[in-house]
Scaffold this active site. Structure first.
Site, short mmCIF file in Angstrom:
data_model
loop_
_atom_site.label_atom_id
_atom_site.label_comp_id
_atom_site.label_asym_id
_atom_site.label_seq_id
_atom_site.Cartn_x
_atom_site.Cartn_y
_atom_site.Cartn_z
N GLU A 122 35.66 35.67 28.65
CA GLU A 122 35.04 34.35 28.73
C GLU A 122 35.45 33.48 27.56
O GLU A 122 35.74 32.28 27.73
CB GLU A 122 33.51 34.49 28.79
CG GLU A 122 32.98 35.15 30.05
CD GLU A 122 33.08 34.26 31.27
OE1 GLU A 122 33.47 33.09 31.13
OE2 GLU A 122 32.74 34.73 32.37
N GLU A 168 26.20 32.38 46.11
CA GLU A 168 26.98 33.31 45.32
C GLU A 168 27.51 34.48 46.15
O GLU A 168 28.62 34.94 45.95
CB GLU A 168 26.14 33.84 44.15
CG GLU A 168 26.91 34.66 43.14
CD GLU A 168 27.89 33.84 42.32
OE1 GLU A 168 28.59 34.43 41.48
OE2 GLU A 168 27.96 32.61 42.50
N THR A 203 42.60 29.59 34.71
CA THR A 203 41.48 29.89 35.60
C THR A 203 40.24 29.09 35.22
O THR A 203 39.30 29.02 36.00
CB THR A 203 41.17 31.40 35.58
OG1 THR A 203 40.34 31.73 36.70
CG2 THR A 203 40.48 31.81 34.30
#
Length: 575
Positions: free
Chosen positions: A136, A369, A473
């Site tokens: 992340e 989700e 990304t």
């Protein structure tokens, strides 16, 4: 006096006529110009509503809590589902500002871009006692800094002369050095977690995801090219090579693994959470760095996905060892896949899957989700929508490749849904439950880095004119530069933009529009080897004999699924 009035009237007439004529000319060249302009302004307003509220109520902390108009220092929480080992004195790293920098440039706001760059240059530090998720932090912080540095130093003079001297690159290099201890494992696969101040903590967990160790090469590779320090690219490349060596005989990879032993923990895999960006970075690294090694990994990996995961327009999950289906479910992260297929020219398959994702969006108003395909129902607990960008991303890519106005309608629907269901006075809130549209007090940084960016580029792609970028990304643009290619592929020439090269003419083209040539196309050779379409899946037997449709692959010319005839041969028998 009369002459003056007539002259003023004439000037007013000419002004109105010229404006009207320019609108007619614009509409003739692009019949959707007015709609694009209207929608791009709408997305611009979305971005600034999110950005201004962040700067007012949350900056310099990480992310905005729009319902309470407060903040969260969430960098240490990303990927930390159990919220373990949270730092006590961490006060944020201006995460949303870092994520917003490239979006500000794309929106043309160089003034705010410069303010953000200078603030980070003077105030940002990574000497903090905070345990963060390597993946992340890499895609959000390192990628954001590297991309912003490139945008600050290109030839467009975005910053006031003399105000910038590579401060963001210095910060990115410092962060990259703090990443390196995570790669000090017997396998070369990095730990998922690292403390920015102290390195790998004692008794740190050894489990990581395929994305976590296979999606570092763009940011760390770019950092090496910019700094001349090969350690960052070498570490990411070593991890990627090790991961690829762990694939099954079917060319499939699992979802989670142990970085110490190099053994798989979770064998079920798909194209969603935990794996998605692994596939994405293989093909994008091939484009960005020009190495055939990345393509030699991607092509069989993509073929395996098409063979073992695809079911019509859907993609289920399967066991990497046997190829047998495990979970029949759609996850919101899978919606990036059509955009990836555009990059490799598999447009028909991309369109097919994209329409199914949009169908789910229309059904619920947003994409949940997780959606159970076999039961045609929502997952009982994962009903949320955290402002994810993947459907907008694929819509942008497909419109770039096809110019089909239907994708503009899709984009408009996405914009309207987000404004209707998630916009609040203090920004944009995530949705906790798509069945009730109950909101959650969180505006993720990727909403500004990706969701707003891809929607804006869908309606206004002027930033891309005569330029060629690979988007990470996390949506951060990295330019395709000839100097970054160790050996130029035949699709490129030595310049700062991609092109198609022939003896007769040189034609500019976007990497998004380049298709891998079909197997039987003339002059379709590379290094004296015949090239095939990336969608090609060979038949099980070389003599094309079959017992069932499962023995047949996907045609290399049309990208259509082959079927087994009554005589026992594979072919395009079905219309």
């Amino acid at each position: 006096m009369l002459f003056g009035k007539r002259w003023a009237s004439f000037l007013m007439f000419m002004l109105i006529f010229s404006t009207f004529y320019s609108q007619i000319s614009s509409s003739n060249s692009d019949p959707y110009a007015a709609k694009k302009k209207r929608m791009s302004q709408k997305v611009r307003q979305m971005f600034y509503h999110a950005y201004d509220n962040y700067m007012t109520y949350a900056f310099p902390h990480d992310e905005l809590k729009p319902l309470t108009k407060s903040f969260t220092n969430s960098l240490s929480e990303l990927g930390n589902l159990k919220l373990e080992h949270l730092p006590q004195e961490y006060n944020g790293s201006a995460l949303t500002l870092i994520e917003s920098l490239s979006s500000l440039v794309i929106l043309g706001n160089n003034t705010e871009f410069e303010k953000g760059v200078l603030w980070l240059s003077e105030n940002l530090t990574f000497d903090v006692d905070a345990r963060i998720n390597l993946f992340e932090c890499n895609i959000r912080v390192l990628g954001g800094l590297v991309s912003a540095h490139i945008l600050a130093t290109d030839s467009t003079n975005r910053l006031t002369k003399g105000t910038y001297s590579n401060q963001l690159l210095v910060l990115a290099e410092e962060l990259g050095r703090r990443f390196l201890p995570a790669f000090d494992t017997p396998t070369g696969l990095p730990y998922a977690w690292i403390n920015l101040k102290h390195g790998v903590m004692e008794n740190e967990i050894t489990e990581t995801s395929t994305s976590g160790c296979g999606s570092l090469i763009l940011e760390m590779g770019a950092l090496s090219h910019l700094t001349g320090d090969p350690r960052f690219e070498s570490a990411a490349l070593r991890a990627l090579r090790k991961l690829w060596s762990m694939r099954s005989a079917l060319n499939l990879v699992g979802t989670t693994l142990d970085v110490e032993t190099g053994e798989w923990i979770e064998f079920s895999s798909g194209i969603g959470a935990g794996v998605d960006s692994f596939y994405e970075y293989l093909v994008k690294a091939h484009i960005l760095f020009g190495r055939d090694e990345f393509w030699r990994m991607f092509q069989p990996a993509y073929t395996a996905v098409q063979k073992y995961f695809r079911h019509g327009p859907w993609y289920h999950e399967a066991d990497m060892r046997t190829g047998r289906a495990t979970y029949w479910q759609l996850t919101s992260l899978q919606a990036f896949w059509p955009g990836l297929q555009v990059l490799v020219g598999d447009i028909t398959a991309a369109n097919s899957s994209h329409r199914e994702f949009f169908y789910v969006w229309q059904k619920f108003g947003v994409i949940p989700e997780r959606y159970l395909l076999d039961h045609q129902m929502l997952h009982p607990t994962e009903k949320y929508y955290p402002l994810r960008p993947e459907l907008a991303e694929s819509t942008f890519y497909l419109y770039q490749a096809t110019k089909d106005p239907w994708y503009l309608q899709v984009g408009e629907s996405i914009v309207d849904s987000i404004n209707l269901h998630t916009r609040v006075e203090g920004g944009f809130a995530s949705i906790r439950d798509v069945t009730t549209m109950e909101l959650e007090d969180h505006q993720h940084s990727f909403f500004l880095a990706e969701t707003c960016k891809y929607l804006y580029l869908l309606f206004d792609d002027s930033f891309l004119v005569n330029r060629n970028y690979v988007f990470t990304t996390e949506g951060h643009p990295l330019p395709i530069l000839s100097s970054w290619h160790e050996r130029l592929p035949e699709a490129y020439i030595p310049s700062n933009w991609t092109s198609v090269k022939s003896e007769e003419r040189r034609q500019r083209a976007s990497a998004m529009s380049q298709q891998i040539c079909p197997a039987t196309a003339p002059n379709c050779r590379h290094d004296h080897e015949q090239l095939e379409s990336v969608c090609h899946v060979p038949d099980t037997r070389a003599d094309y004999r079959c017992l069932t449709d499962e023995d047949c692959g996907v045609d290399s010319m049309s990208c259509r699924r082959r079927s087994c005839s009554m005589a026992g041969y594979c072919g395009l028998w079905l219309s």
